[in-house]
Enzyme design. Structure first.
Site, PDB file in Angstrom:
ATOM      1  N   GLU A   1       0.788  -1.357   0.019  1.00 34.87           N
ATOM      2  CA  GLU A   1       0.021  -0.036  -0.116  1.00 34.87           C
ATOM      3  C   GLU A   1       0.798   1.146  -0.017  1.00 34.87           C
ATOM      4  O   GLU A   1       0.375   2.374   0.071  1.00 34.87           O
ATOM      5  CB  GLU A   1      -0.903  -0.018   1.159  1.00 34.87           C
ATOM      6  CG  GLU A   1      -1.880  -1.224   1.281  1.00 34.87           C
ATOM      7  CD  GLU A   1      -3.101  -1.056   2.179  1.00 34.87           C
ATOM      8  OE1 GLU A   1      -3.016  -0.085   3.116  1.00 34.87           O
ATOM      9  OE2 GLU A   1      -4.006  -2.012   2.158  1.00 34.87           O
TER      10      GLU A   1
ATOM     11  N   LYS B   1     -15.997  -2.096   0.675  1.00 36.26           N
ATOM     12  CA  LYS B   1     -15.166  -2.708  -0.436  1.00 36.26           C
ATOM     13  C   LYS B   1     -16.102  -3.637  -1.093  1.00 36.26           C
ATOM     14  O   LYS B   1     -16.490  -4.739  -0.871  1.00 36.26           O
ATOM     15  CB  LYS B   1     -13.976  -3.741   0.392  1.00 36.26           C
ATOM     16  CG  LYS B   1     -13.351  -3.098   1.270  1.00 36.26           C
ATOM     17  CD  LYS B   1     -12.184  -4.013   1.919  1.00 36.26           C
ATOM     18  CE  LYS B   1     -11.253  -3.355   2.755  1.00 36.26           C
ATOM     19  NZ  LYS B   1     -10.411  -4.273   3.963  1.00 36.26           N
TER      20      LYS B   1
HETATM   21  C1  2PG Z   1      -7.962  -3.741   5.078  1.00 38.38           C
HETATM   22  C2  2PG Z   1      -7.190  -3.668   3.849  1.00 38.38           C
HETATM   23  C3  2PG Z   1      -6.833  -2.691   3.023  1.00 38.38           C
HETATM   24  P1  2PG Z   1      -6.550  -5.874   2.730  1.00 38.38           P
HETATM   25  O1  2PG Z   1      -7.782  -4.592   6.122  1.00 38.38           O
HETATM   26  O2  2PG Z   1      -8.663  -2.959   5.332  1.00 38.38           O
HETATM   27  O3  2PG Z   1      -6.059  -1.697   3.781  1.00 38.38           O
HETATM   28  O4  2PG Z   1      -6.368  -4.998   3.816  1.00 38.38           O
HETATM   29  O5  2PG Z   1      -7.086  -5.593   1.359  1.00 38.38           O
HETATM   30  O6  2PG Z   1      -5.409  -6.745   2.849  1.00 38.38           O
HETATM   31  O7  2PG Z   1      -7.871  -6.674   3.409  1.00 38.38           O
HETATM   32 MG    MG Z   2      -9.318  -3.390   7.371  1.00 40.75          MG
END
Ligand code: 2PG
Ligand code: MG
Length: 418
Positions: free
Chosen positions: A201, A333
């Site tokens: 990131e 998401k």
């Molecule tokens: C989170 C995400 C994004 P990942 O935990 O919020 O930063 O991580 O996409 O690895 O789940």
């Molecule tokens: Mg998270």
């Protein structure tokens, strides 16, 4: 102008980790849209399955064989109908196990863009209409730990700059860039093993203690607040499911060398929020502990208590939280749930129950910028993405373009940190 789907093309592309993912083009009679799916590393257990049999090729085959022919001829404007058909073609499994959540994501988002494009509109205008004029505050990852880092880095997954006093989006992004840079300088001074390494990131990876990382970001945010004359706070993604050891019923902080039971974790989170005036805490408890979320929310003020793995953008799980006031914010998401319509319903449920929707990238991402448009269209007051690194900049720059395009109609979101 009508916008009937003429073609749907799926291909294999790569994300910022060099992992395979899926990209879809939707071609309509008068427009075009393209989207590619991101990928999580610290994933919630209730997320949909990214690929059937863990294979991008399999997902592409399914799209070619039986998704594309079914969608051909449909009106791209009918987003809900198209998303419903994706569920049907998947056999209405709970987790998109047959066509895969990544395929659903890419088709759904590419379709929304194609529909907007067919009407000569940008996606945020098409989805949000005339009232879509507010920009989100950027939560920017500056220090990585937990599953996102290596070595002796902090146990907490993300230390996030949050310039919630900024008056424009451009100003907020500039503040985050300054904070990120100054943190890099501070880490260089603090640790002689620091070599400028960054995570997926774009946040720094350093061999420092969990608490030292707090002191670094806290001092830098204070300095930058004074320099810029507006409030630059910070927050965390604890990603506590990754720390939780179910057998021992303890959160294991290996960097700190400490284990905490649920009660101790609650106290620890309260202390951190108070001591560092945290404005945002994501996943302070593991993904099944709705009760502790509720208790922390009750006991804290002026801080967003946000559920990511807890809710996984899922309306049912959010409703479980709403019933007992677990948290006051939710990570959105789209790839946790599959389609745009599903995510839009979750955002609506959140907003009508006083929860702040925080639209978010994934750690494995592409230069896809659609979440920038979703933030504005659906009035999400916060966007979580990085500060630097190409796939994060793609989203930030798109929001800068939207702000520029809106001109004097642009304003920052109405965000009260509670
Ligand atoms: C989170 C995400 C994004 P990942 O935990 O919020 O930063 O991580 O996409 O690895 O789940
Ligand atoms: Mg998270």
């Amino acid at each position: 102008m009508s916008s009937f789907i003429e073609d749907l093309i799926a291909r294999k592309v790569f994300n910022n980790r060099g992992e395979e993912t899926i990209e879809v083009d939707v071609v309509t009679t008068s427009g075009f849209g393209r989207a590619s799916a991101p990928a999580g590393k610290s994933r919630g257990k209730a997320e949909v399955l990214p690929f059937p049999q863990d294979s991008v090729d399999e997902a592409i085959k399914k799209i070619e064989e039986f998704v594309a022919p079914e969608l051909a001829g449909l009106n791209a404007d009918s987003q809900e109908e198209i998303d419903e058909i994706l569920h049907e073609l998947d056999g209405c499994s709970k987790n998109f196990k047959n066509i895969g959540g990544s395929a659903a994501f890419a088709i759904s988002l590419a379709n929304a863009e194609a529909a907007a494009n067919s009407h000569g509109l940008l996606m945020y205008q098409f989805l949000g209409g005339n009232s879509a004029t507010s920009l989100p505050y950027p939560l920017g990852n500056c220090i990585s730990g937990g599953q996102h880092a290596t070595g002796k880095s902090p146990d907490i997954q993300e230390y996030l700059a949050f310039p919630h006093g900024a008056e424009t989006f451009l100003e907020a992004v500039a503040a985050n860039a300054k904070i990120h840079k100054k943190i890099g300088d501070a880490l260089k001074e603090k640790s002689n093993t620091f070599n400028g390494g960054k995570s997926d990131e774009g946040a720094w990876i350093a061999n420092i203690d969990t608490i030292d990382a707090f002191d670094v970001i806290s001092k830098v945010c204070d300095d930058v607040s004074n320099e810029l004359d507006f409030e630059c706070g910070f927050g965390l993604d604890v990603a506590a499911s990754s720390l939780w050891n179910a057998k021992e019923s303890k959160y294991v902080y290996s960097n700190e060398g400490v284990k905490r039971d649920s009660g101790e974790q609650l106290e620890y989170m309260r202390e951190l929020i108070e001591k560092y005036h945290l404005a945002y805490v994501e996943d302070p408890f593991h993904e099944e502990d709705f009760k502790s979320f509720a208790e922390l929310t009750r006991k804290t003020r002026n801080c967003l208590i946000c559920g990511d793995d807890l809710f996984t953008t899922n309306t049912e799980r959010l409703n479980n939280g709403i019933r007992i006031n677990a948290g006051n914010a939710i990570i959105i998401k789209v790839n946790q749930i599959g389609t745009l319509s599903d995510a839009a319903r979750t955002i609506e449920t959140a907003q009508s129950n006083g929860y702040i929707p925080v639209i978010s990238h994934r750690s494995g991402d592409t230069c896809d910028w659609h979440i920038a448009h979703l933030a504005v269209a659906y009035k999400c007051p916060v966007i979580k993405t990085g500060v630097v690194e190409g796939t994060r900049i793609a989203k930030l720059n798109e929001l800068i373009r939207i702000e520029h395009f809106l001109g004097n109609r642009a304003k920052m979101a109405d965000l009260k940190i509670r």
